[in-house]
Design an enzyme around this catalytic site. Structure first.
Site, PDB file in Angstrom:
ATOM      1  N   HIS A 257      -1.401  -0.893   6.740  1.00  0.00           N
ATOM      2  CA  HIS A 257      -0.025  -0.625   7.144  1.00  0.00           C
ATOM      3  C   HIS A 257       0.159   0.732   7.801  1.00  0.00           C
ATOM      4  O   HIS A 257       1.274   1.078   8.185  1.00  0.00           O
ATOM      5  CB  HIS A 257       0.889  -0.714   5.925  1.00  0.00           C
ATOM      6  CG  HIS A 257       0.586   0.314   4.867  1.00  0.00           C
ATOM      7  ND1 HIS A 257      -0.599   0.337   4.184  1.00  0.00           N
ATOM      8  CD2 HIS A 257       1.320   1.355   4.405  1.00  0.00           C
ATOM      9  CE1 HIS A 257      -0.584   1.356   3.334  1.00  0.00           C
ATOM     10  NE2 HIS A 257       0.558   1.980   3.442  1.00  0.00           N
ATOM     11  N   CYS A 258      -0.925   1.533   7.950  1.00  0.00           N
ATOM     12  CA  CYS A 258      -0.762   2.886   8.472  1.00  0.00           C
ATOM     13  C   CYS A 258      -1.601   3.174   9.714  1.00  0.00           C
ATOM     14  O   CYS A 258      -1.066   3.399  10.793  1.00  0.00           O
ATOM     15  CB  CYS A 258      -1.107   3.912   7.380  1.00  0.00           C
ATOM     16  SG  CYS A 258       0.144   4.070   6.090  1.00  0.00           S
ATOM     17  N   LEU A 259      -2.915   3.186   9.562  1.00  0.00           N
ATOM     18  CA  LEU A 259      -3.780   3.672  10.640  1.00  0.00           C
ATOM     19  C   LEU A 259      -3.610   2.931  11.957  1.00  0.00           C
ATOM     20  O   LEU A 259      -3.593   3.571  13.011  1.00  0.00           O
ATOM     21  CB  LEU A 259      -5.250   3.636  10.201  1.00  0.00           C
ATOM     22  CG  LEU A 259      -5.644   4.593   9.074  1.00  0.00           C
ATOM     23  CD1 LEU A 259      -7.154   4.604   8.904  1.00  0.00           C
ATOM     24  CD2 LEU A 259      -5.141   5.994   9.329  1.00  0.00           C
ATOM     25  N   ASP A 262       0.669   3.896  12.869  1.00  0.00           N
ATOM     26  CA  ASP A 262       1.297   5.206  12.953  1.00  0.00           C
ATOM     27  C   ASP A 262       1.110   5.924  14.289  1.00  0.00           C
ATOM     28  O   ASP A 262       2.065   6.537  14.797  1.00  0.00           O
ATOM     29  CB  ASP A 262       0.800   6.102  11.813  1.00  0.00           C
ATOM     30  CG  ASP A 262       1.216   5.568  10.453  1.00  0.00           C
ATOM     31  OD1 ASP A 262       1.927   4.550  10.420  1.00  0.00           O
ATOM     32  OD2 ASP A 262       0.837   6.162   9.437  1.00  0.00           O
TER      33      ASP A 262
END
Length: 416
Positions: A257-259, A262
Site C-alpha cells: 500500500h506504500c512503495l 507514494d
C-alpha cells in the site's frame, strides 16, 4: 477516553486494538460489512492482529458501518485508503467520501487526525475546508486537526505500533500537543514536526528513499545479468562495508500500500509547483518495468531448455506482495501471472496466505500438487515455512526472483 478509528484495514485495525488494549473505548468504523462482521465475531483478517487479541478487547471495541457513533468520540483517526487511479494519479475518492460523512457527525471539541498517506497539503487544503463546510465548525477554534502518518509494516514483529516513533504534525501547536497526548497512550515515542505538510512529506520521503534505492539495484541487476555477474554476490560483498552503504535487494517489482503508490503522490503534487521530479519518476518507471523483465527472464530460461511458454506448466510460489502476509495489493505477481497467461502458459500457484485470486480465476493448490509435473517453478514471494532450497533442487527449472538460492550453483536454477 473514547477513540474513533475510521477504516479497518492493515493500519486501522491494529490501531483500534491498541487503543482498546490501552483502556480506551473504541468506535471502529468501516464501510465493508464483512470486516465489521468479522470483528464482531472476534475473527481477525489481519496478520498483525491475532483473533485472540481481537476477542480479548471485545468489551472495549465496537465495530459498525455507521458514522453516527463517532459523534461521541474525543478523537477520530482516519485510516482510509489513498490508492492510485488507473492512470497512476492520486485517487482521493475514498478520503473525500469519508470526510463528507464524518463532517455530518463531528461535534465541537473533537480531535481529527488523518493517517492515510497522501501528498503535502491534503490535511490543510482538503480535510479542513471540507469539515468546515459540512459541519459548520471552525478549525482550530471548534475542532483540532493533525496529520500523523502510519508506519505499519505488515507481518513485522520487531518494530510495531508500540515501539515505532510516531510523527505528528498539528495544524497549530495546540492541535499538535493534543495529538501527541493521544498517541502517547499507545506509542512509546512521539516526534512532533512543525506542520501537517512536514508530516505528510516525511512519510513520502521514507518510502521514496526505499523506492529509489530498490530501483537502482533493480537496474544494476539487469545490467549484471547481461555482464554475467551475480548481483546477489555483489550486494552481499558491498554489505560488508561498515559505513556509507545500505543493502537493498532486487526483485520482481514493488507491492503493498506504500512503495508503489507514494512516489506518484509526490510527483503529481510537484507539478502544481512547476517542477518535474524526474529522479523519483525514473525510479518508479524502473520498478514498474520489473514484472515485464521477470517474464522475459522466465521465457529465456524455458527457451534454454528448448521449451516455449505456450503450453508449459508453470508453478508460481507466492503471490502476496511480501512474505508472511496475505496482502496482494499492487503485488507484481498479478502482472507476471497475467503476462504468462497471455503467452499461453498453464499456470498454478501455491500461497499459504492467499487462498484465491478472484481476478485471475485461480485458487492456491497444495504444494505437492503445485510442483508435480511443473516445467518451471517461479519464486515470486518467499513465504516463511517453505523449504525453497529443497524445491529448487528437485525442480526441472527453478526461476528465483528473490535470491533465496544465492550461493547455489546448479544448471536448473536461474536467478534474477
Amino acid at each position: 477516553m473514547v477513540v474513533g478509528v475510521l477504516g479497518l484495514g492493515y493500519v486501522g485495525l491494529p490501531l483500534a486494538v491498541a487503543f482498546a488494549e490501552a483502556g480506551a473505548e473504541v468506535i471502529a468504523v468501516d464501510t465493508d460489512p464483512a470486516k465489521v462482521r468479522a470483528i464482531r465475531a472476534g475473527a481477525s483478517y489481519i496478520e498483525d492482529v491475532s483473533s485472540l487479541r481481537l476477542a480479548a478487547v471485545a468489551g472495549q471495541l465496537t465495530a459498525t458501518t455507521s458514522y453516527s457513533p463517532l459523534n461521541h468520540a474525543e478523537a477520530v483517526i482516519l485510516c482510509v485508503p489513498t490508492p492510485l487511479s488507473v492512470n497512476r494519479e492520486p485517487d482521493l475518492g475514498p478520503l473525500r467520501s469519508a470526510v463528507t460523512q464524518l463532517g455530518q457527525v463531528v461535534s465541537p471539541g473533537q480531535l481529527i487526525v488523518l493517517e492515510s498517506t497522501t501528498y503535502p497539503g491534503t490535511t490543510r487544503d482538503l480535510l479542513v475546508p471540507e469539515l468546515t463546510r459540512i459541519s459548520g465548525l471552525r478549525v482550530p477554534e471548534d475542532l483540532n486537526v493533525a496529520f500523523s502518518p502510519e508506519r505499519i509494516d505488515p507481518g513485522r514483529t520487531d518494530y510495531t505500533l508500540a515501539n515505532t516513533p510516531k510523527v505528528i504534525g498539528g495544524l497549530t501547536s495546540a492541535c499538535g500537543a493534543r495529538a501527541r497526548a493521544l498517541y502517547a497512550t499507545v506509542c512509546a515515542e512521539t516526534v512532533e514536526v512543525s506542520s501537517p505538510e512536514a508530516a505528510e512529506l516525511t512519510k513520502l520521503l521514507e518510502n521514496i528513499f526505499r523506492s529509489v534505492n530498490i530501483a537502482m539495484v533493480n537496474e544494476l541487476a539487469i545490467l549484471a545479468e547481461r555482464m554475467g555477474i551475480d548481483i546477489w554476490e555483489v550486494i552481499d560483498a558491498a554489505a560488508t562495508k561498515p559505513y556509507g552503504f545500505m543493502p537493498f535487494s532486487p526483485g520482481p517489482g514493488m507491492g503493498g500500500h506504500c512503495l508503489p503508490v507514494d512516489p506518484f503522490y509526490l510527483t503529481w503534487r510537484a507539478r502544481e509547483f512547476h517542477m518535474s521530479t524526474e529522479f523519483i519518476e525514473l525510479a518508479g518507471k524502473i520498478n514498474q518495468q520489473m514484472p515485464t523483465h521477470c517474464v522475459e527472464r522466465i521465457e529465456l530460461a524455458l527457451n534454454d531448455q528448448s521449451k516455449p511458454i505456450r503450453g508449459s506448466a508453470i508453478t508460481v510460489l507466492g503471490v502476496a506482495y511480501k512474505g508472511g502476509v496475505a496482502d496482494v495489493r499492487e503485488s507484481p505477481a498479478i502482472r507476471i501471472i497475467e503476462s504468462l497467461a497471455q503467452r499461453g502458459a498453464r499456470l498454478r500457484y501455491h500461497d499459504p496466505y492467499v487462498a484465491s485470486l478472484a481476478e485471475l480465476s485461480l485458487t492456491s493448490v497444495p504444494l505437492p500438487e503445485a510442483l508435480a509435473g511443473a516445467d518451471a517453478v517461479v519464486l515470486i514471494t518467499a513465504h516463511p515455512g517453505i523449504d525453497h532450497l529443497a524445491i529448487a533442487r528437485d525442480a526441472a527449472l527453478f526461476v528465483d526472483l528473490r535470491g533465496v538460492t544465492r550461493g547455489v550453483d546448479a544448471p536448473n536454477i536461474v536467478r534474477l
